[in-house]
Structure formats: C-alpha cells, structure tokens
Design an enzyme around this catalytic site. Structure first.
Site, mmCIF file in Angstrom:
data_model
loop_
_atom_site.group_PDB
_atom_site.id
_atom_site.type_symbol
_atom_site.label_atom_id
_atom_site.label_comp_id
_atom_site.label_asym_id
_atom_site.label_seq_id
_atom_site.Cartn_x
_atom_site.Cartn_y
_atom_site.Cartn_z
ATOM 1 N N ASN A 10 0.903 -1.100 -0.021
ATOM 2 C CA ASN A 10 -0.011 -0.115 -0.043
ATOM 3 C C ASN A 10 0.974 1.130 -0.191
ATOM 4 O O ASN A 10 1.502 1.617 1.099
ATOM 5 C CB ASN A 10 -0.970 -0.182 1.254
ATOM 6 C CG ASN A 10 -1.801 1.234 1.644
ATOM 7 O OD1 ASN A 10 -1.682 1.977 0.415
ATOM 8 N ND2 ASN A 10 -2.398 1.280 2.604
ATOM 9 N N LYS A 12 0.177 4.222 -0.126
ATOM 10 C CA LYS A 12 -0.542 5.707 0.252
ATOM 11 C C LYS A 12 -0.437 6.711 -0.575
ATOM 12 O O LYS A 12 -0.299 6.486 -2.086
ATOM 13 C CB LYS A 12 0.053 5.584 1.805
ATOM 14 C CG LYS A 12 -0.194 4.375 2.675
ATOM 15 C CD LYS A 12 -0.183 4.565 4.005
ATOM 16 C CE LYS A 12 -0.316 3.422 4.783
ATOM 17 N NZ LYS A 12 0.128 3.296 6.199
ATOM 18 N N HIS A 94 -9.439 1.317 5.103
ATOM 19 C CA HIS A 94 -8.110 1.490 5.676
ATOM 20 C C HIS A 94 -8.658 2.510 6.955
ATOM 21 O O HIS A 94 -9.260 3.470 6.955
ATOM 22 C CB HIS A 94 -7.028 2.119 4.671
ATOM 23 C CG HIS A 94 -5.819 2.157 5.427
ATOM 24 N ND1 HIS A 94 -5.473 2.970 6.359
ATOM 25 C CD2 HIS A 94 -4.830 1.205 5.235
ATOM 26 C CE1 HIS A 94 -3.779 2.670 6.648
ATOM 27 N NE2 HIS A 94 -3.609 1.568 5.972
ATOM 28 N N GLU A 96 -6.761 5.017 7.865
ATOM 29 C CA GLU A 96 -6.414 6.412 7.610
ATOM 30 C C GLU A 96 -7.879 6.945 7.023
ATOM 31 O O GLU A 96 -7.972 8.128 6.763
ATOM 32 C CB GLU A 96 -5.448 6.424 6.674
ATOM 33 C CG GLU A 96 -4.122 6.119 7.684
ATOM 34 C CD GLU A 96 -2.937 5.643 6.692
ATOM 35 O OE1 GLU A 96 -2.822 5.726 5.545
ATOM 36 O OE2 GLU A 96 -1.880 5.079 7.499
ATOM 37 N N GLU A 164 -5.188 -4.452 10.987
ATOM 38 C CA GLU A 164 -4.203 -3.501 11.046
ATOM 39 C C GLU A 164 -4.489 -2.746 12.243
ATOM 40 O O GLU A 164 -4.962 -1.708 12.265
ATOM 41 C CB GLU A 164 -3.958 -2.574 9.877
ATOM 42 C CG GLU A 164 -3.924 -3.143 8.586
ATOM 43 C CD GLU A 164 -3.369 -2.239 7.655
ATOM 44 O OE1 GLU A 164 -2.315 -2.743 6.749
ATOM 45 O OE2 GLU A 164 -3.698 -0.998 7.456
ATOM 46 N N GLY A 170 2.623 2.662 10.677
ATOM 47 C CA GLY A 170 3.873 3.563 10.339
ATOM 48 C C GLY A 170 4.678 4.018 11.424
ATOM 49 O O GLY A 170 5.323 5.117 11.507
ATOM 50 N N SER A 209 3.362 -1.722 10.198
ATOM 51 C CA SER A 209 4.943 -1.880 10.450
ATOM 52 C C SER A 209 5.586 -3.217 10.150
ATOM 53 O O SER A 209 6.445 -3.775 10.791
ATOM 54 C CB SER A 209 5.311 -1.375 11.777
ATOM 55 O OG SER A 209 5.012 0.010 12.191
HETATM 56 C C1 G2H Z 1 -0.514 0.082 7.691
HETATM 57 C C2 G2H Z 1 0.489 -0.304 6.674
HETATM 58 C C3 G2H Z 1 0.048 -0.604 5.306
HETATM 59 P P1 G2H Z 1 2.706 0.497 7.407
HETATM 60 O O1 G2H Z 1 -1.248 1.114 7.202
HETATM 61 O O2 G2H Z 1 -1.318 -0.558 5.406
HETATM 62 O O3 G2H Z 1 1.505 0.681 6.847
HETATM 63 O O4 G2H Z 1 3.507 -0.704 7.043
HETATM 64 O O5 G2H Z 1 3.756 1.737 6.761
HETATM 65 O O6 G2H Z 1 2.686 0.651 8.855
#
Ligand code: G2H
Length: 246
Positions: A10, A12, A94, A96, A164, A170, A209
C-alpha cells in the site's frame, strides 16, 4: 487448510510516474519461484494505476473507491474505473480513511460490494486504536468491525481481510506474535461461524510496520495469510525481502 498467501503493498500518498522504476524492480523480483508460493500486489496512488497495470506479472490495485459506479462525486474514483485501467483489487476501510474521512463499517461494506460489482477483489481493513487495546477491547472491536464491514455475499474469492492495529501503522511498533495470533484466531472463528467452510479460506493479512526484519515471525503465525505493507513496500529490496520470508 492451505491458503495461498498474499503480500500486498500500500503505497499510500507516495510515488510519481518516475516510481515506475521501483515498481518494475518489484515486478522483476516477483519471479516464477516466488509466484509459485505467493500472490503479490501493489496498490499505488490512483494516478499511477494505468501506467503500472501495463506490467503483466504483478497485479495492481487501488487504495479506495466510491460506492457508486459513476456520477457527481468530485475527486472520487469508482471501482469500475479501477477495473477499466487494469486494477484487480481495491483496499477499502483503511484506518486512515475511517479516521480521516469518517468512513463507517456500513460505508466499507458498500465499497466492498462496489468492488465486486466491478469484478475486483476487496481488501477490507479493520483494527483497533491504542485506547481500545489498552482498555482490553481489541477482540470485541475487531469482531464487530469484521461483522459489519463484510457484506453477506463475502467469499474467499472476492474478499481479503487485513487486520491492522491502528497504533502499529507507520510507527515501527508491532504487537507481539501472541497478540497477532490471538486476534487472527478470533477473526478466523468469526469468519467460519458466518461463512462456513469458505471462511477457512478467506485470506487474513496482518498490517502495521511489517518489515523484512519482522516478516518471518509474523507471516509464520497461524491464520496469518500474508501482509499489507505500507512504508516497506516503497522500496523493491524491502518489499521483496518481506515476500521472501515465505
Ligand atoms: C498499515 C500499513 C499498510 P505501514 O497502514 O497498510 O502501513 O506498513 O507503513 O505501517
């Protein structure tokens, strides 16, 4: 039950048309040996979908869609538009988007149905906040989210679920392996209770993460059928490093 894993990126709101070079490196690394074991996917910003979709061996998806097929929805894109430029998946719900745009479970379910209408696979995201985790509400929260965000017509072919934890996104923080296993077991139970045998096959991704250094431990957990990767999917070496944990 063997479930074919999915490692999904993703991106983003990151990337430009020059990022095609990094995407092409990921596609090149997704070779026959890896493709025999797992599915991979990259969800770039929508403006890059058409360009990236031209690479045949690596599917692409969108990060969001509107529930309607077309109309007066300034700034939005429909699932049909994603499919039209070669997208195969769309992430819906998601955190976000739930947090930043007030998307509810009902909105997410409507978007999942829109994805199916267009022939896309929906990646439905759920996850608890830090406050909810600290209050011991994680299982109740994610069980309610998965129940309300998945429409009745959910199948293992049309839907992937991504757990998640919001506080792990992140931030570099990840839940313990035991915590992830506990949540995924509860999610699996809920899927099987509702969808029967097919509920065993619905892919349950972990996201938050995920990095090459923690992928082996996370991806080996029971009921973890892959990962939704944000930051670490932007660099081919990191993203492929995660995929190679399989
Ligand atoms: C969680 C994830 C991907 P990251 O949002 O959807 O992001 O790996 O940067 O934590």
């Amino acid at each position: 039950m063997t479930v074919r894993p999915l490692v999904a990126g993703n991106w983003k709101m990151n990337g430009t048309k020059e990022s095609y070079e990094e995407f092409a490196k990921i596609a090149a690394g997704y070779d026959a040996a890896l493709a025999e074991k797992i599915d991979m996917l990259v969800c770039p910003p929508a403006v890059l979908l058409a360009q990236f979709a031209e690479v045949e061996n690596l599917p692409v998806g969108a990060q969001n869609c509107h529930a309607a097929a077309s109309g007066a929805h300034t700034g939005d894109i429909s699932a049909e538009m994603v499919a039209n430029v070669g997208g195969k998946y769309v992430i819906v719900g998601h955190s976000e988007r739930r947090e930043g745009y007030g998307e509810t479970d009902a909105d997410v379910a409507a978007k999942a149905e829109a994805a199916w209408r267009a022939g896309l696979v929906a990646i439905v995201c759920i996850g608890e906040s830090l406050e909810q985790r600290e209050a011991g509400e994680t299982i109740a929260v994610v069980t309610e989210q998965i129940t309300k965000s998945l429409p009745d017509a959910t199948t293992s072919a049309n839907t992937v679920v991504a757990y998640e934890p919001i506080w792990a996104i992140g931030t570099g923080k990840t839940p313990t392996a035991d915590d992830v296993a506990e949540v995924h077991a509860a999610l699996r139970k809920s899927l099987v209770e509702r969808f029967g045998e097919d509920g065993e096959k619905i892919r349950l991704l972990y996201g938050g993460s995920v990095k090459p250094t923690n992928a082996s431990e996370l991806l080996a957990l029971p009921n973890v059928n892959g990962a939704l990767v944000g930051g670490a999917s932007l660099k081919a070496a990191d993203f492929l490093g995660i995929a190679e944990a399989y």
